[in-house]
Design a protein around this motif. Structure first.
Motif, PDB file in Angstrom:
ATOM      1  N   VAL A  34     -39.992 -32.101   4.166  1.00  0.00           N
ATOM      2  CA  VAL A  34     -40.499 -31.406   2.980  1.00  0.00           C
ATOM      3  C   VAL A  34     -42.018 -31.328   3.012  1.00  0.00           C
ATOM      4  O   VAL A  34     -42.700 -32.328   3.241  1.00  0.00           O
ATOM      5  CB  VAL A  34     -40.033 -32.133   1.688  1.00  0.00           C
ATOM      6  CG1 VAL A  34     -40.463 -31.349   0.450  1.00  0.00           C
ATOM      7  CG2 VAL A  34     -38.518 -32.324   1.686  1.00  0.00           C
ATOM      8  N   ASP A  35     -42.542 -30.124   2.769  1.00  0.00           N
ATOM      9  CA  ASP A  35     -43.973 -29.858   2.720  1.00  0.00           C
ATOM     10  C   ASP A  35     -44.454 -29.998   1.274  1.00  0.00           C
ATOM     11  O   ASP A  35     -43.924 -29.339   0.380  1.00  0.00           O
ATOM     12  CB  ASP A  35     -44.237 -28.445   3.238  1.00  0.00           C
ATOM     13  CG  ASP A  35     -45.695 -28.035   3.177  1.00  0.00           C
ATOM     14  OD1 ASP A  35     -46.568 -28.904   2.938  1.00  0.00           O
ATOM     15  OD2 ASP A  35     -45.970 -26.840   3.355  1.00  0.00           O
ATOM     16  N   PHE A  36     -45.453 -30.875   1.068  1.00  0.00           N
ATOM     17  CA  PHE A  36     -46.050 -31.048  -0.255  1.00  0.00           C
ATOM     18  C   PHE A  36     -47.499 -30.561  -0.285  1.00  0.00           C
ATOM     19  O   PHE A  36     -48.264 -30.942  -1.155  1.00  0.00           O
ATOM     20  CB  PHE A  36     -45.969 -32.528  -0.674  1.00  0.00           C
ATOM     21  CG  PHE A  36     -44.563 -32.974  -0.923  1.00  0.00           C
ATOM     22  CD1 PHE A  36     -43.905 -32.650  -2.098  1.00  0.00           C
ATOM     23  CD2 PHE A  36     -43.875 -33.691   0.036  1.00  0.00           C
ATOM     24  CE1 PHE A  36     -42.607 -33.040  -2.326  1.00  0.00           C
ATOM     25  CE2 PHE A  36     -42.565 -34.092  -0.173  1.00  0.00           C
ATOM     26  CZ  PHE A  36     -41.930 -33.765  -1.361  1.00  0.00           C
ATOM     27  N   GLY A  37     -47.860 -29.725   0.665  1.00  0.00           N
ATOM     28  CA  GLY A  37     -49.208 -29.172   0.700  1.00  0.00           C
ATOM     29  C   GLY A  37     -50.143 -30.003   1.548  1.00  0.00           C
ATOM     30  O   GLY A  37     -50.564 -29.580   2.611  1.00  0.00           O
ATOM     31  N   LYS A  38     -50.453 -31.215   1.097  1.00  0.00           N
ATOM     32  CA  LYS A  38     -51.371 -32.093   1.829  1.00  0.00           C
ATOM     33  C   LYS A  38     -50.644 -32.989   2.816  1.00  0.00           C
ATOM     34  O   LYS A  38     -51.287 -33.652   3.629  1.00  0.00           O
ATOM     35  CB  LYS A  38     -52.171 -32.949   0.851  1.00  0.00           C
ATOM     36  CG  LYS A  38     -53.094 -32.141  -0.024  1.00  0.00           C
ATOM     37  CD  LYS A  38     -53.868 -33.009  -0.980  1.00  0.00           C
ATOM     38  CE  LYS A  38     -54.771 -32.140  -1.847  1.00  0.00           C
ATOM     39  NZ  LYS A  38     -55.443 -32.909  -2.883  1.00  0.00           N
ATOM     40  N   GLU A  39     -49.335 -33.037   2.740  1.00  0.00           N
ATOM     41  CA  GLU A  39     -48.544 -33.889   3.637  1.00  0.00           C
ATOM     42  C   GLU A  39     -47.101 -33.383   3.718  1.00  0.00           C
ATOM     43  O   GLU A  39     -46.651 -32.628   2.866  1.00  0.00           O
ATOM     44  CB  GLU A  39     -48.545 -35.343   3.157  1.00  0.00           C
ATOM     45  CG  GLU A  39     -47.802 -35.548   1.846  1.00  0.00           C
ATOM     46  CD  GLU A  39     -47.703 -37.008   1.423  1.00  0.00           C
ATOM     47  OE1 GLU A  39     -47.508 -37.875   2.291  1.00  0.00           O
ATOM     48  OE2 GLU A  39     -47.804 -37.264   0.223  1.00  0.00           O
ATOM     49  N   GLU A  40     -46.432 -33.825   4.782  1.00  0.00           N
ATOM     50  CA  GLU A  40     -44.998 -33.609   4.919  1.00  0.00           C
ATOM     51  C   GLU A  40     -44.320 -34.969   4.869  1.00  0.00           C
ATOM     52  O   GLU A  40     -44.885 -35.960   5.344  1.00  0.00           O
ATOM     53  CB  GLU A  40     -44.656 -32.931   6.245  1.00  0.00           C
ATOM     54  CG  GLU A  40     -44.959 -31.466   6.276  1.00  0.00           C
ATOM     55  CD  GLU A  40     -44.411 -30.766   7.515  1.00  0.00           C
ATOM     56  OE1 GLU A  40     -44.567 -29.547   7.578  1.00  0.00           O
ATOM     57  OE2 GLU A  40     -43.851 -31.423   8.397  1.00  0.00           O
ATOM     58  N   ARG A  41     -43.132 -34.993   4.279  1.00  0.00           N
ATOM     59  CA  ARG A  41     -42.375 -36.236   4.202  1.00  0.00           C
ATOM     60  C   ARG A  41     -40.929 -35.986   4.608  1.00  0.00           C
ATOM     61  O   ARG A  41     -40.405 -34.889   4.445  1.00  0.00           O
ATOM     62  CB  ARG A  41     -42.372 -36.792   2.777  1.00  0.00           C
ATOM     63  CG  ARG A  41     -43.698 -37.317   2.327  1.00  0.00           C
ATOM     64  CD  ARG A  41     -43.517 -38.118   1.069  1.00  0.00           C
ATOM     65  NE  ARG A  41     -44.789 -38.628   0.593  1.00  0.00           N
ATOM     66  CZ  ARG A  41     -44.897 -39.600  -0.280  1.00  0.00           C
ATOM     67  NH1 ARG A  41     -43.821 -40.178  -0.767  1.00  0.00           N
ATOM     68  NH2 ARG A  41     -46.080 -40.009  -0.680  1.00  0.00           N
ATOM     69  N   THR A  42     -40.310 -37.066   5.086  1.00  0.00           N
ATOM     70  CA  THR A  42     -38.875 -37.053   5.355  1.00  0.00           C
ATOM     71  C   THR A  42     -38.189 -37.626   4.128  1.00  0.00           C
ATOM     72  O   THR A  42     -38.558 -38.702   3.644  1.00  0.00           O
ATOM     73  CB  THR A  42     -38.546 -37.916   6.591  1.00  0.00           C
ATOM     74  OG1 THR A  42     -39.199 -37.347   7.721  1.00  0.00           O
ATOM     75  CG2 THR A  42     -37.046 -37.972   6.835  1.00  0.00           C
ATOM     76  N   ILE A  43     -37.214 -36.895   3.627  1.00  0.00           N
ATOM     77  CA  ILE A  43     -36.462 -37.330   2.454  1.00  0.00           C
ATOM     78  C   ILE A  43     -34.979 -37.171   2.750  1.00  0.00           C
ATOM     79  O   ILE A  43     -34.548 -36.127   3.253  1.00  0.00           O
ATOM     80  CB  ILE A  43     -36.884 -36.538   1.201  1.00  0.00           C
ATOM     81  CG1 ILE A  43     -38.353 -36.854   0.898  1.00  0.00           C
ATOM     82  CG2 ILE A  43     -35.965 -36.841   0.024  1.00  0.00           C
ATOM     83  CD1 ILE A  43     -38.950 -36.155  -0.269  1.00  0.00           C
TER      84      ILE A  43
END
Length: 107
Positions: A34-43
């Motif tokens: 998932v892209d949150f703009g300033k970072e990507e995370r695994t969810i």
């Protein structure tokens, strides 16, 4: 009852699902990038019994980001997808309109 200050502790943000794949040897787990703009995370989300990865890819949803990371079938989840669920266990995705920027705070 909870004090409203408890609610404000949650960091909820709009995220764009860049990739989604079923986690092998599980019935309900889907790994999201998932892209949150300033970072990507695994969810990791447990809705594969009702939705396919293709239902999620390229769409925006609301996520809680400030939870302790937790491993599911060897994959570390760095947040939680917000969904609606009936008493019978039917899950509904809550899409976010395209014009809302990724990373936008939800309250």
């Amino acid at each position: 009852m909870y004090d409203v200050e408890e609610f404000w502790k949650f960091d909820m943000r709009v995220g764009l699902v860049k990739d989604a794949e079923k986690i092998p040897r599980t019935r309900k787990l889907i790994k999201l990038v998932v892209d949150f703009g300033k970072e990507e995370r695994t969810i990791v989300t447990g809705i594969a019994d009702q939705y396919s990865p293709e239902d999620l890819k390229g769409k925006k949803f609301i996520f809680v980001l400030n939870l302790k990371p937790k491993k599911f079938s060897g994959v570390e989840s760095q947040g939680m997808l917000i969904v609606a669920e009936t008493e019978e266990g039917r899950v509904f995705l809550i899409p976010v309109p395209d014009e809302v920027p990724v990373g936008t705070k939800v309250w």
